[in-house]
Design an enzyme around this catalytic site. Structure first.
Site, short mmCIF file in Angstrom:
data_model
loop_
_atom_site.label_atom_id
_atom_site.label_comp_id
_atom_site.label_asym_id
_atom_site.label_seq_id
_atom_site.Cartn_x
_atom_site.Cartn_y
_atom_site.Cartn_z
N HIS A 197 25.81 9.14 -33.89
CA HIS A 197 24.44 8.77 -34.17
C HIS A 197 23.79 8.92 -32.47
O HIS A 197 24.25 8.39 -31.48
CB HIS A 197 24.30 7.64 -34.59
CG HIS A 197 22.76 7.26 -34.82
ND1 HIS A 197 21.98 7.69 -35.67
CD2 HIS A 197 21.84 6.41 -33.90
CE1 HIS A 197 20.61 7.21 -35.87
NE2 HIS A 197 20.65 6.44 -34.81
N ASP A 222 15.44 -2.04 -43.80
CA ASP A 222 15.13 -1.42 -42.40
C ASP A 222 13.97 -0.24 -42.70
O ASP A 222 13.19 -0.11 -41.75
CB ASP A 222 16.20 -0.53 -41.67
CG ASP A 222 15.97 0.29 -40.80
OD1 ASP A 222 15.54 -0.28 -39.65
OD2 ASP A 222 15.67 1.49 -40.82
N ARG A 267 7.21 -1.84 -37.87
CA ARG A 267 7.31 -1.51 -36.47
C ARG A 267 6.51 -0.63 -35.79
O ARG A 267 6.12 -0.59 -34.52
CB ARG A 267 8.73 -1.46 -36.05
CG ARG A 267 9.64 -3.00 -36.20
CD ARG A 267 11.16 -2.61 -36.49
NE ARG A 267 11.38 -2.17 -35.02
CZ ARG A 267 12.41 -1.32 -34.73
NH1 ARG A 267 13.21 -1.08 -35.64
NH2 ARG A 267 12.80 -1.08 -33.40
N SER A 300 18.35 -2.15 -36.19
CA SER A 300 17.99 -0.98 -37.24
C SER A 300 18.97 0.12 -37.36
O SER A 300 19.29 0.63 -38.41
CB SER A 300 16.67 -0.40 -36.71
OG SER A 300 16.22 0.58 -37.30
N LYS A 360 22.12 0.69 -40.60
CA LYS A 360 22.17 2.06 -41.22
C LYS A 360 23.76 2.64 -41.45
O LYS A 360 24.34 3.05 -42.17
CB LYS A 360 21.16 3.08 -40.92
CG LYS A 360 19.77 2.67 -41.38
CD LYS A 360 18.72 3.42 -40.82
CE LYS A 360 18.43 3.26 -39.75
NZ LYS A 360 17.16 3.85 -38.92
N1 URA Z 1 16.10 4.47 -34.31
C1 URA Z 1 16.25 3.75 -35.58
O1 URA Z 1 16.81 4.22 -36.70
N2 URA Z 1 15.88 2.58 -35.46
C2 URA Z 1 15.19 2.00 -34.39
O2 URA Z 1 14.78 0.93 -34.36
C3 URA Z 1 15.02 3.07 -33.26
C4 URA Z 1 15.50 4.36 -33.36
#
Ligand code: URA
Ligand code: CA
Length: 442
Positions: free
Chosen positions: A83, A162, A169, A184, A188
């Site tokens: 990621h 999220d 946010r 966050s 995931k």
């Molecule tokens: N990418 C995400 O999935 N969440 C964040 O808070 C920042 C970048």
């Protein structure tokens, strides 16, 4: 049970939450039972007051468990996820997924769409004619078991908390908070089910966090949360002081990934891909050490197995695999327009986010979630940091469709700083974060 107001006040006064308190409001966020204004106030309190390591871990696990947890046990072997915290011209996934699979790794990757100035792997893949990105869980697991890699759109039922929190946010000035970013991203990743996780944490003008120390801290905290969740996590901290590859856009980045796998392109994109790939192959236990893994990756690149695997993956997902041999089958822009340099000098600075924004304004990205993207448009950089350029020579080529040409050209001109004096070129890789600690490379 405490009321939402009590919880907001508790954090506002600098208190720490228990797991039970966190579960209360995370569940409320996922189910839509807590109003947005209370969640927004709570997010701002967290942003200003911070969270302890224990709270960050609890928040991450609570968010991961707020929806379905993917079960990848059907793949057989340790699945590895990669990621990136978001970059420009960052098409490492399309290089890595097939290359790591060609070396025996199992890459089960759920990706997102682009938002703002950063691109998304799913938008890039959808520029390949016919390719499906909405695999069912069964198709996804079956494809990884069969050919070693699959890239699918993240399903909406993973970490629903999220989704609710991130949307708030974005519009309440609470994106750049370490505990909120850690939870966050890692919620995931944990819900997506892979046994090992490798992160590419960006730093610099095109990254979510601009300061190196904050980026290293983010990498360290995510690795720690991954470890506590039983998902060994390592991270590379890499520079976003200029686009990673030269191509920015959807089909353009697919083309560059193909060029890298075919041995026609390299540079920063290849170097970061090889480093991340070596970490993925060791994290999942395919190779005992990164040096051996890197040798294997270089061999799979040289003899074309990486490119053959990309073709296999594209065809498994219903796409036209012939693009791997003939990139002219990818969508192409109607016009290619150079942006000339206003002066003689050295390229000393790039506002990478502005370059990503230029591509977005041409139609490669979205301003709102529901916007459609133009797969063909974007830009190709003609210069990099440290390079000498003459007045009138191209800084970049815009691949133009229906809109945004003038605005994109102005953004590129402003984004590239030209000076008569040379300036030091910033490093590409700053640090490696492994379970045993942080190694500084620059
Ligand atoms: N990418 C995400 O999935 N969440 C964040 O808070 C920042 C970048
Ligand atoms: Ca990305």
């Amino acid at each position: 049970m405490e009321s939402m107001v009590d919880l907001i006040l508790h954090k506002r006064e600098g208190g720490a939450f228990t797991r039970a308190q966190i579960d209360t409001w995370v569940r409320g966020a996922a189910q839509g039972t807590v109003p947005d204004y209370q969640l927004a106030a709570l997010l701002m309190a967290i942003c200003l007051r911070g969270m302890t390591a224990e709270e960050t871990r609890d928040l991450t696990l609570s968010m991961a468990e707020s929806g379905r947890m993917a079960d990848l046990s059907g793949v057989g072997g340790v699945c590895v996820d990669k990621h990136s915290t978001g970059g420009v011209g960052d098409t490492t996934t399309l290089v890595l997924a097939p290359l790591v699979a060609a070396c025996g790794g199992k890459v089960a990757k759920m990706s997102g769409r682009g938002l703002g100035h950063t691109g998304g792997t799913i938008d890039k893949l959808e520029s390949i004619p016919g390719l499906r990105t909405g695999l069912s869980m069964e198709q996804f697991v079956g494809q990884v078991a069969r050919i070693g890699c699959a890239v699918t759109a993240q399903s909406g039922d993973l970490a629903p908390a999220d989704k609710a929190l991130y949307a708030l946010r974005d519009v309440t000035g609470t994106v750049d908070s370490l505990p909120l970013i850690v939870s966050s991203i890692m919620s995931k990743k944990i819900a997506a089910g892979c046994g090992a996780i490798v992160l590419d944490v960006k730093t610099g003008s095109g990254a979510i966090l601009h300061r190196l120390e904050d980026s290293v801290d983010l990498a360290r905290q995510m690795a720690e949360v991954g470890r506590l969740a039983g998902r060994p996590t390592s991270a590379l901290v890499t520079g976003m002081d200029q686009p990673l590859g030269t191509h920015v856009g959807n089909a353009l980045e697919v083309k560059e990934a193909i060029d890298v796998l075919a041995g026609r392109a390299g540079g920063r994109l290849l170097e970061v891909s090889l480093r991340l790939g070596a970490m993925m192959l060791t994290a999942s236990g395919v190779f005992p050490a990164e040096a051996e893994a890197r040798t294997a990756l270089e061999a799979a690149l040289a003899d074309g197995r990486g490119l053959a695997k990309l073709r296999e993956m594209i065809e498994a997902q219903g796409g036209d695999g012939r693009v791997c041999e003939d990139v002219s089958l990818l969508p192409r822009a109607a016009r290619i327009v150079p942006v000339p340099s206003p002066a003689d000098g050295y390229v000393v600075r790039m506002d990478t986010a502005a370059l990503g924004m230029a591509s977005q304004r041409l139609g490669a990205g979205r301003t709102r979630k529901e916007d459609a993207v133009d797969p063909a448009v974007g830009l190709v950089m003609a210069v990099e940091l440290g390079q000498r350029v003459e007045a009138g020579a191209p800084l970049a080529y815009l691949h133009v469709g229906a809109r945004g040409e003038e605005e994109a050209a102005a953004l590129v001109r402003r984004a590239v700083g030209i000076s008569p004096a040379r300036a030091p070129v910033p490093p590409l890789v700053y640090a490696v974060v492994r379970p045993e600690g942080v190694e500084r490379l620059a």
